[in-house]
Scaffold this motif. Structure first.
Motif, PDB file in Angstrom:
ATOM      1  N   THR A  32       2.077  11.048   6.125  1.00 23.08           N
ATOM      2  CA  THR A  32       2.462  11.078   4.715  1.00 23.08           C
ATOM      3  C   THR A  32       3.610  10.113   4.443  1.00 23.08           C
ATOM      4  N   GLY A  33       4.568  10.066   5.355  1.00 26.06           N
ATOM      5  CA  GLY A  33       5.700   9.148   5.190  1.00 26.06           C
ATOM      6  C   GLY A  33       5.262   7.697   5.196  1.00 26.06           C
ATOM      7  N   GLU A  34       4.388   7.355   6.143  1.00 32.07           N
ATOM      8  CA  GLU A  34       3.873   5.987   6.199  1.00 32.07           C
ATOM      9  C   GLU A  34       3.094   5.638   4.954  1.00 32.07           C
ATOM     10  N   LEU A  35       2.313   6.589   4.460  1.00 30.94           N
ATOM     11  CA  LEU A  35       1.512   6.356   3.261  1.00 30.94           C
ATOM     12  C   LEU A  35       2.401   6.062   2.059  1.00 30.94           C
ATOM     13  N   TRP A  36       3.476   6.833   1.887  1.00 28.97           N
ATOM     14  CA  TRP A  36       4.394   6.592   0.776  1.00 28.97           C
ATOM     15  C   TRP A  36       5.115   5.265   0.935  1.00 28.97           C
ATOM     16  N   THR A  37       5.449   4.904   2.166  1.00 26.95           N
ATOM     17  CA  THR A  37       6.089   3.610   2.403  1.00 26.95           C
ATOM     18  C   THR A  37       5.156   2.474   2.005  1.00 26.95           C
ATOM     19  N   TYR A  38       3.915   2.532   2.451  1.00 29.26           N
ATOM     20  CA  TYR A  38       2.938   1.490   2.105  1.00 29.26           C
ATOM     21  C   TYR A  38       2.726   1.429   0.599  1.00 29.26           C
ATOM     22  N   PHE A  39       2.632   2.598  -0.033  1.00 34.33           N
ATOM     23  CA  PHE A  39       2.436   2.665  -1.479  1.00 34.33           C
ATOM     24  C   PHE A  39       3.603   2.010  -2.205  1.00 34.33           C
ATOM     25  N   SER A  40       4.826   2.307  -1.774  1.00 35.06           N
ATOM     26  CA  SER A  40       6.016   1.734  -2.410  1.00 35.06           C
ATOM     27  C   SER A  40       6.049   0.224  -2.252  1.00 35.06           C
TER      28      SER A  40
END
Length: 79
Positions: free
Chosen positions: A42-50
């Motif tokens: 989830t953390g990686e996903l939010w980082t990529y999204f940002s």
């Protein structure tokens, strides 16, 4: 028997299957490949999204600035 002959024999065997068997085989292979995927946390996903959102906003700003500059130049030339 050479590798080419073995591959040709496998192709003939697959070609003899009916349409529904080939479709089922395709979906089984898709599911097998999806099991191999390393899904992001989830953390990686939010980082990529940002990162993607920031990049898109930066490109939009750059394009907007260029559009404004060229608009002013065209208006100055033709006005």
């Amino acid at each position: 028997m050479s590798r080419g002959a073995t591959a040709a024999k496998k192709r003939t065997r697959t070609a003899k299957r009916n349409v529904f068997a080939r479709i089922a085989l395709f979906f089984r292979q898709v599911v097998d490949e999806l099991r191999k995927v390393v899904w992001p946390t989830t953390g990686e996903l939010w980082t990529y999204f940002s990162v993607v959102v920031v990049f898109i906003v930066a490109i939009m700003a750059f394009t907007g600035i260029l559009d404004t500059v060229f608009d002013r130049i065209v208006m100055w030339v033709f006005a």
